[in-house]
Design a protein around this motif. Sequence first.
Motif, PDB file in Angstrom:
ATOM      1  N   GLY A 125       4.468   9.675  -9.760  1.00 47.74           N
ATOM      2  CA  GLY A 125       3.955   9.817 -11.120  1.00 47.74           C
ATOM      3  C   GLY A 125       3.241  11.134 -11.316  1.00 47.74           C
ATOM      4  N   TYR A 126       2.406  11.542 -10.364  1.00 45.71           N
ATOM      5  CA  TYR A 126       1.710  12.817 -10.463  1.00 45.71           C
ATOM      6  C   TYR A 126       2.693  13.986 -10.473  1.00 45.71           C
ATOM      7  N   LEU A 127       3.642  13.955  -9.548  1.00 42.76           N
ATOM      8  CA  LEU A 127       4.585  15.067  -9.445  1.00 42.76           C
ATOM      9  C   LEU A 127       5.472  15.179 -10.687  1.00 42.76           C
ATOM     10  N   LEU A 128       5.902  14.055 -11.229  1.00 40.74           N
ATOM     11  CA  LEU A 128       6.712  14.091 -12.456  1.00 40.74           C
ATOM     12  C   LEU A 128       5.907  14.614 -13.639  1.00 40.74           C
ATOM     13  N   ALA A 129       4.676  14.156 -13.768  1.00 38.60           N
ATOM     14  CA  ALA A 129       3.826  14.620 -14.876  1.00 38.60           C
ATOM     15  C   ALA A 129       3.516  16.104 -14.727  1.00 38.60           C
ATOM     16  N   ALA A 130       3.243  16.546 -13.507  1.00 42.19           N
ATOM     17  CA  ALA A 130       2.924  17.958 -13.295  1.00 42.19           C
ATOM     18  C   ALA A 130       4.129  18.852 -13.576  1.00 42.19           C
ATOM     19  N   ALA A 131       5.317  18.346 -13.307  1.00 45.16           N
ATOM     20  CA  ALA A 131       6.519  19.149 -13.532  1.00 45.16           C
ATOM     21  C   ALA A 131       6.931  19.155 -15.001  1.00 45.16           C
ATOM     22  N   ALA A 132       6.667  18.074 -15.728  1.00 33.64           N
ATOM     23  CA  ALA A 132       7.181  17.943 -17.090  1.00 33.64           C
ATOM     24  C   ALA A 132       6.198  18.364 -18.181  1.00 33.64           C
ATOM     25  N   LEU A 133       4.919  18.189 -17.955  1.00 33.60           N
ATOM     26  CA  LEU A 133       3.936  18.454 -19.005  1.00 33.60           C
ATOM     27  C   LEU A 133       3.432  19.887 -18.941  1.00 33.60           C
ATOM     28  N   ASP A 134       2.977  20.395 -20.073  1.00 35.72           N
ATOM     29  CA  ASP A 134       2.479  21.771 -20.166  1.00 35.72           C
ATOM     30  C   ASP A 134       1.110  21.773 -20.842  1.00 35.72           C
ATOM     31  N   PRO A 135       0.032  21.609 -20.070  1.00 31.50           N
ATOM     32  CA  PRO A 135      -1.291  21.574 -20.676  1.00 31.50           C
ATOM     33  C   PRO A 135      -1.723  22.925 -21.250  1.00 31.50           C
ATOM     34  N   ARG A 136      -1.166  24.009 -20.725  1.00 33.75           N
ATOM     35  CA  ARG A 136      -1.524  25.337 -21.239  1.00 33.75           C
ATOM     36  C   ARG A 136      -1.105  25.491 -22.700  1.00 33.75           C
ATOM     37  N   ALA A 137       0.035  24.920 -23.063  1.00 34.63           N
ATOM     38  CA  ALA A 137       0.513  25.024 -24.446  1.00 34.63           C
ATOM     39  C   ALA A 137      -0.443  24.333 -25.415  1.00 34.63           C
ATOM     40  N   GLY A 138      -1.005  23.216 -24.995  1.00 39.06           N
ATOM     41  CA  GLY A 138      -1.948  22.513 -25.853  1.00 39.06           C
ATOM     42  C   GLY A 138      -3.207  23.311 -26.116  1.00 39.06           C
ATOM     43  N   LEU A 139      -3.655  24.056 -25.119  1.00 38.84           N
ATOM     44  CA  LEU A 139      -4.845  24.888 -25.310  1.00 38.84           C
ATOM     45  C   LEU A 139      -4.524  26.165 -26.085  1.00 38.84           C
ATOM     46  N   GLU A 140      -3.346  26.714 -25.882  1.00 41.34           N
ATOM     47  CA  GLU A 140      -2.976  27.948 -26.574  1.00 41.34           C
ATOM     48  C   GLU A 140      -2.661  27.725 -28.044  1.00 41.34           C
ATOM     49  N   ASP A 141      -2.308  26.502 -28.434  1.00 44.50           N
ATOM     50  CA  ASP A 141      -1.950  26.223 -29.823  1.00 44.50           C
ATOM     51  C   ASP A 141      -3.153  25.937 -30.706  1.00 44.50           C
ATOM     52  N   ARG A 142      -4.335  25.932 -30.157  1.00 49.64           N
ATOM     53  CA  ARG A 142      -5.527  25.657 -30.957  1.00 49.64           C
ATOM     54  C   ARG A 142      -5.826  26.816 -31.894  1.00 49.64           C
ATOM     55  N   ALA A 143      -6.465  26.486 -33.011  1.00 51.97           N
ATOM     56  CA  ALA A 143      -6.855  27.530 -33.964  1.00 51.97           C
ATOM     57  C   ALA A 143      -8.368  27.460 -34.134  1.00 51.97           C
ATOM     58  N   ALA A 158       0.838  -1.203   0.000  1.00 48.85           N
ATOM     59  CA  ALA A 158       0.000   0.000   0.000  1.00 48.85           C
ATOM     60  C   ALA A 158       0.875   1.256   0.000  1.00 48.85           C
ATOM     61  N   ALA A 159       1.910   1.258   0.822  1.00 53.17           N
ATOM     62  CA  ALA A 159       2.812   2.409   0.857  1.00 53.17           C
ATOM     63  C   ALA A 159       3.529   2.585  -0.478  1.00 53.17           C
ATOM     64  N   LEU A 160       3.927   1.498  -1.090  1.00 56.03           N
ATOM     65  CA  LEU A 160       4.577   1.570  -2.396  1.00 56.03           C
ATOM     66  C   LEU A 160       3.629   2.103  -3.462  1.00 56.03           C
ATOM     67  N   ALA A 161       2.365   1.700  -3.416  1.00 50.94           N
ATOM     68  CA  ALA A 161       1.379   2.188  -4.386  1.00 50.94           C
ATOM     69  C   ALA A 161       1.157   3.697  -4.224  1.00 50.94           C
ATOM     70  N   VAL A 162       1.071   4.156  -2.978  1.00 54.45           N
ATOM     71  CA  VAL A 162       0.901   5.599  -2.725  1.00 54.45           C
ATOM     72  C   VAL A 162       2.129   6.366  -3.202  1.00 54.45           C
ATOM     73  N   LEU A 163       3.299   5.850  -2.916  1.00 55.79           N
ATOM     74  CA  LEU A 163       4.532   6.498  -3.339  1.00 55.79           C
ATOM     75  C   LEU A 163       4.636   6.562  -4.861  1.00 55.79           C
ATOM     76  N   ALA A 164       4.312   5.469  -5.542  1.00 57.01           N
ATOM     77  CA  ALA A 164       4.396   5.434  -7.001  1.00 57.01           C
ATOM     78  C   ALA A 164       3.391   6.392  -7.637  1.00 57.01           C
ATOM     79  N   ALA A 165       2.168   6.426  -7.122  1.00 59.12           N
ATOM     80  CA  ALA A 165       1.161   7.329  -7.667  1.00 59.12           C
ATOM     81  C   ALA A 165       1.556   8.786  -7.436  1.00 59.12           C
ATOM     82  N   SER A 166       2.066   9.094  -6.265  1.00 62.57           N
ATOM     83  CA  SER A 166       2.488  10.463  -5.957  1.00 62.57           C
ATOM     84  C   SER A 166       3.656  10.893  -6.833  1.00 62.57           C
TER      85      SER A 166
END
Length: 79
Positions: free
Chosen positions: A23-41, A13-21
Amino acid sequence: MATFMVRRLANHAALAVLAASLGYLLAAAALDPRAGLEDRAPRPPESVIDARLGALNLDDRTPLAERYLTWAAASRTVT
């Protein structure tokens, strides 16, 4: 034997919480959802982009720790 199984379950259970956390922190730091919305035409207004990112808890103007706590609290209630 029961204590061994309880310890193993707690470790998993502790490993699952650690892995999910992590994963979230890495995705939040690396991805840029604002760019995807700003690039729309045509480009949506800034208020629409802010509202959409806010509704999805992806607003990059909110501190990462606050977004993580919101995500963790929401994921805890879904289960």
